[in-house]
Design a protein around this motif. Structure first.
Motif, short mmCIF file in Angstrom:
data_model
loop_
_atom_site.label_atom_id
_atom_site.label_comp_id
_atom_site.label_asym_id
_atom_site.label_seq_id
_atom_site.Cartn_x
_atom_site.Cartn_y
_atom_site.Cartn_z
N PHE A 67 11.96 7.93 12.13
CA PHE A 67 11.07 8.97 12.65
C PHE A 67 9.67 8.80 12.08
N VAL A 68 9.57 8.68 10.77
CA VAL A 68 8.27 8.56 10.11
C VAL A 68 7.53 7.31 10.59
N GLY A 69 8.18 6.18 10.51
CA GLY A 69 7.53 4.93 10.89
C GLY A 69 7.12 4.87 12.35
N VAL A 138 -2.13 4.93 4.74
CA VAL A 138 -1.81 4.54 6.11
C VAL A 138 -3.10 4.34 6.91
N THR A 139 -4.04 5.25 6.74
CA THR A 139 -5.32 5.16 7.44
C THR A 139 -6.08 3.91 7.03
N ALA A 140 -6.06 3.59 5.75
CA ALA A 140 -6.74 2.38 5.27
C ALA A 140 -6.09 1.12 5.83
N VAL A 141 -4.77 1.09 5.87
CA VAL A 141 -4.07 -0.08 6.42
C VAL A 141 -4.42 -0.25 7.90
N GLU A 142 -4.46 0.85 8.63
CA GLU A 142 -4.81 0.77 10.05
C GLU A 142 -6.23 0.24 10.22
N ALA A 158 3.86 3.66 5.84
CA ALA A 158 4.31 5.04 6.03
C ALA A 158 5.71 5.26 5.47
N ILE A 159 6.63 4.32 5.70
CA ILE A 159 8.00 4.56 5.22
C ILE A 159 8.11 4.37 3.71
N ILE A 160 7.34 3.44 3.16
CA ILE A 160 7.33 3.31 1.70
C ILE A 160 6.74 4.58 1.09
N GLY A 161 5.68 5.08 1.71
CA GLY A 161 5.08 6.33 1.25
C GLY A 161 6.02 7.50 1.40
N TYR A 162 6.74 7.55 2.51
CA TYR A 162 7.72 8.62 2.74
C TYR A 162 8.78 8.63 1.64
N MET A 163 9.25 7.45 1.27
CA MET A 163 10.26 7.37 0.21
C MET A 163 9.71 7.91 -1.11
N TRP A 164 8.43 7.68 -1.35
CA TRP A 164 7.78 8.19 -2.56
C TRP A 164 7.60 9.71 -2.46
N VAL A 165 7.22 10.19 -1.27
CA VAL A 165 6.97 11.62 -1.08
C VAL A 165 8.24 12.44 -1.29
N ILE A 166 9.38 11.95 -0.83
CA ILE A 166 10.60 12.75 -0.94
C ILE A 166 11.22 12.70 -2.33
#
Length: 168
Positions: A67-69, A138-142, A158-166
């Motif tokens: 979903f996130v990615g 994510v914005t910088a990568v884009e 995004a998914i690596i970041g999501y794993m960190w966020v949760i």
């Protein structure tokens, strides 16, 4: 990804999507798939990334990864192009590519919304500081990705970041 019972079903769909994009890259049958006239690998990268998201999501048992990615890639990156073209405010260049603050803002805010939703669905809490940091990455990568490779870099970031966020 909640519509499939097992990994083979979404993998089949994403493989078909990849095959169509590979054929279209070589023989432009579907003109609407390509964004511009220059040969870039965005469509192929998009297909490969969807396959990677399926494998990671089903392999980890956390379907929110997909979903996130996919939502940040599909809606965030897609809206960045539309908003940046329609409302070209704050033009800047990165690695010879034209960008706008308005387009970058679109992916930034979509990333925040998607990460907040996923975080809440997963752990019923939201760490806004982490969410904003991930959205900025994510914005910088884009902004810096070339040759359509943002279609890989954005969702993986995004998914690596999501794993960190949760991880509260």
């Amino acid at each position: 990804m909640y519509y499939f019972d097992e990994i083979t079903q979404p993998l089949f769909v994403t493989c078909c999507f990849l095959i169509v994009n590979l054929i279209n890259f070589r023989y432009p049958v579907f003109a609407s798939i390509k964004r511009g006239s220059k040969p870039e690998f965005g469509e192929i990268a998009y297909s490969l990334t969807l396959m990677i998201l399926v494998i990671i999501s089903y392999g980890s048992g956390d379907l929110l990864i997909g979903f996130v990615g996919s939502f940040i890639m599909g809606y965030g990156d897609g809206l960045a192009a539309v908003v940046g073209t329609k409302f070209p405010y704050g033009r800047y260049q990165v690695l010879g590519r034209n960008k706008t603050v308005s387009g970058s803002s679109a992916i930034f805010f979509v990333s925040i919304v998607v990460l907040v939703i996923a975080s809440y669905l997963k752990i019923y809490e939201v760490n806004l500081i982490k969410v904003v940091i991930v959205a900025a990455l994510v914005t910088a990568v884009e902004a810096i990705a070339i040759f359509g490779l943002d279609n890989i870099g954005v969702p993986l970031t995004a998914i690596i970041g999501y794993m960190w966020v949760i991880q509260m």
